[in-house]
Write a protein that holds these residues in place. Structure first.
Motif, short mmCIF file in Angstrom:
data_model
loop_
_atom_site.label_atom_id
_atom_site.label_comp_id
_atom_site.label_asym_id
_atom_site.label_seq_id
_atom_site.Cartn_x
_atom_site.Cartn_y
_atom_site.Cartn_z
N ALA A 56 39.74 31.58 29.15
CA ALA A 56 39.19 32.93 29.27
C ALA A 56 39.60 33.81 28.09
O ALA A 56 38.85 34.69 27.67
CB ALA A 56 39.63 33.56 30.59
N HIS A 57 40.80 33.59 27.55
CA HIS A 57 41.29 34.40 26.44
C HIS A 57 40.85 33.87 25.08
O HIS A 57 40.98 34.55 24.07
CB HIS A 57 42.82 34.49 26.47
CG HIS A 57 43.34 35.43 27.51
ND1 HIS A 57 43.58 35.04 28.81
CD2 HIS A 57 43.64 36.76 27.45
CE1 HIS A 57 44.02 36.08 29.52
NE2 HIS A 57 44.06 37.13 28.72
N GLY A 224 40.05 37.21 42.46
CA GLY A 224 41.07 38.23 42.65
C GLY A 224 41.56 38.81 41.34
O GLY A 224 41.74 40.03 41.22
N VAL A 225 41.76 37.96 40.33
CA VAL A 225 42.22 38.46 39.03
C VAL A 225 41.15 39.33 38.39
O VAL A 225 41.44 40.37 37.80
CB VAL A 225 42.58 37.28 38.11
CG1 VAL A 225 42.87 37.76 36.69
CG2 VAL A 225 43.78 36.52 38.67
N GLY A 226 39.89 38.93 38.53
CA GLY A 226 38.81 39.72 37.96
C GLY A 226 38.71 41.09 38.61
O GLY A 226 38.50 42.11 37.94
N ALA A 227 38.87 41.13 39.93
CA ALA A 227 38.80 42.42 40.64
C ALA A 227 39.98 43.30 40.28
O ALA A 227 39.85 44.53 40.17
CB ALA A 227 38.76 42.17 42.15
N GLY A 228 41.15 42.69 40.09
CA GLY A 228 42.34 43.47 39.70
C GLY A 228 42.64 44.56 40.71
O GLY A 228 42.56 44.36 41.93
N ASP A 229 42.98 45.74 40.20
CA ASP A 229 43.30 46.87 41.07
C ASP A 229 42.22 47.94 41.04
O ASP A 229 42.47 49.10 41.34
CB ASP A 229 44.65 47.47 40.68
CG ASP A 229 44.68 47.92 39.22
OD1 ASP A 229 43.66 47.74 38.52
OD2 ASP A 229 45.72 48.44 38.78
N THR A 230 40.99 47.54 40.67
CA THR A 230 39.89 48.50 40.63
C THR A 230 39.44 48.85 42.06
O THR A 230 39.73 48.13 43.01
CB THR A 230 38.70 47.93 39.85
OG1 THR A 230 38.29 46.69 40.45
CG2 THR A 230 39.07 47.67 38.39
N THR A 303 35.34 37.30 34.44
CA THR A 303 34.73 38.44 33.75
C THR A 303 33.60 39.03 34.57
O THR A 303 33.42 40.25 34.60
CB THR A 303 34.21 38.00 32.37
OG1 THR A 303 35.27 37.42 31.62
CG2 THR A 303 33.64 39.18 31.60
N ALA A 304 32.83 38.18 35.24
CA ALA A 304 31.70 38.67 36.05
C ALA A 304 32.18 39.59 37.16
O ALA A 304 31.58 40.65 37.41
CB ALA A 304 30.94 37.49 36.63
#
Length: 388
Positions: A56-57, A224-230, A303-304
């Motif tokens: 991803a990076h 979960g990582v994509g959603a983060g804390d948004t 990312t999506a």
């Protein structure tokens, strides 16, 4: 690589000197995955997470090449431990201790993945050498003929030496040496007496199915990582649920029609030579492609989910689509080898999934994920509704 059952020791069949414990000689159909093997698999969860994060990076040609090679050399030895525990279940404390030592080696390998080509390759290489040494040592006590085990161990040590040397050199030379180690893996099954390693089909198929479930867990982690804390907006929740739906559909493609049970029966009916070479094709090479597909999809899905209403870059949208396409193509090839049908719906879905890239780059991430899920749902529903 595994040992089938021998006659049960008793008054008429006394155990040979140096023979494995009686627990190892049970009916092969009764050998089940042990709790320690499941614990061992937890390290592989971390490995897949690290590889996904690395991709991803560095979602370009160079980053993909590095992940291809790292996954290949890691999966070769990880799969080798599946053959090992099939041949010699971890039923004694010395075996368990050595298996945990190998588990520690895989942990160090996983820790070094993000910077394996930027300085951590040395740690990667030496941990890999440890894993090879533990595997060879345990297999030498598994009751398999010594000659094939010795050849297998020496060839794996050659591969490990290439990985260690590459870790010290870094850059393009490192990649080339690790690619040589990757290439050696294709030759090893033909350079050892593969039929000497007899498989217990039930345990072997079950272990690989569990690895695939673990890989799907990485896709859930990516959500979960994509959603983060948004903030949990309706769009974010919808994208997360649709992405999970894609994971469920891929799970169904692998498990939904009881293909694993058919695989056990199919492999059990083969002679040792055909069964073992088929096991390499399906469960080493074929599952390598399945795992790579999951990693690609997870990298794009991350990312999506993070930007559901925004457009994706070509690399991100391509990874999301390519992951699904590769998984379906590999799954279809495996099913064809096992004599399972139908095949056309999944091949069609693989092509249509690849065609969703313009939706991600031109409309939004949510549109691409929804389209991929629709394609998978249509293909799998068609299989369920068609006459048997």
């Amino acid at each position: 690589m595994t040992v089938d059952s021998a006659p049960t020791p008793g008054p008429l069949n006394p155990p040979a000197a140096g023979a494995p414990p009686a627990a190892d000689l049970a009916d092969p159909a009764e050998l089940r995955v042990s709790p320690l093997e499941l614990f061992f698999d937890l390290v592989f969860v971390f490995t897949v997470t690290q590889l996904t994060d690395s991709l991803a990076h560095h979602l370009g040609a160079a980053g993909l090449a590095r992940v291809l090679v790292m996954l290949a050399v890691i999966w070769w030895m990880y799969d080798a431990f599946i053959w090992l525990t099939n041949a010699m279940p971890p039923t004694t404390h010395p075996r368990r201790g050595l298996l945990l030592l190998g588990m520690g080696g895989f942990l160090v390998i996983s820790l070094s993945v993000p910077h394996a080509f930027e300085g951590s390759g040395v740690a990667f290489g030496w941990a890999y050498l440890l894993v090879v040494a533990v595997h060879t040592g345990l297999f030498a006590a598994a009751g398999v003929e010594f000659g094939p085990v010795l050849r297998m161990g020496l060839l794996n040590l050659v591969g490990a030496a290439l990985v260690v040397a590459g870790g010290y050199l870094q850059g393009t030379v490192q990649l080339l040496l690790w690619m040589l180690a990757f290439g050696l893996q294709f030759a090893i099954p033909y350079l050892v007496d593969l039929p000497s390693f007899r498989l217990r089909s039930g345990h072997f198929v079950e272990r690989h199915g569990l690895v695939i479930i673990i890989a799907f867990g990485e896709s859930v982690i990516a959500i979960g990582v994509g959603a983060g804390d948004t903030d949990l907006t309706g769009t974010l929740v919808a994208t997360a649920m649709l992405t999970l739906g894609v994971c469920v559909a891929l799970w169904w493609a692998y498990f939904g029609r009881e293909d694993d049970e058919h695989a056990v029966r199919f492999m059990a009916g083969l002679d040792d030579a055909r069964r073992n070479h088929l096991a390499v094709r399906i469960y080493n090479l074929g599952h390598y492609a399945l795992l790579l597909g999951v990693i690609l999809f997870a990298a794009g899905a991350k990312t999506a989910v993070a930007h559901p209403t925004g457009t994706l870059g070509t690399a991100e949208a391509g990874a999301l689509a390519a992951g699904v396409t590769l998984f379906l193509a590999a799954n279809t090839a495996i099913r064809r080898t096992l004599g399972l049908t139908p095949l056309l719906p999944r091949l069609t879905a693989a092509v249509l999934a690849a065609a969703t890239v313009p939706l991600g780059t031109g409309v939004c991430a949510l549109a691409q994920v929804a389209a991929v899920l629709a394609v998978l749902a249509a293909a799998l529903a068609h299989e369920e509704l068609r006459p048997a």
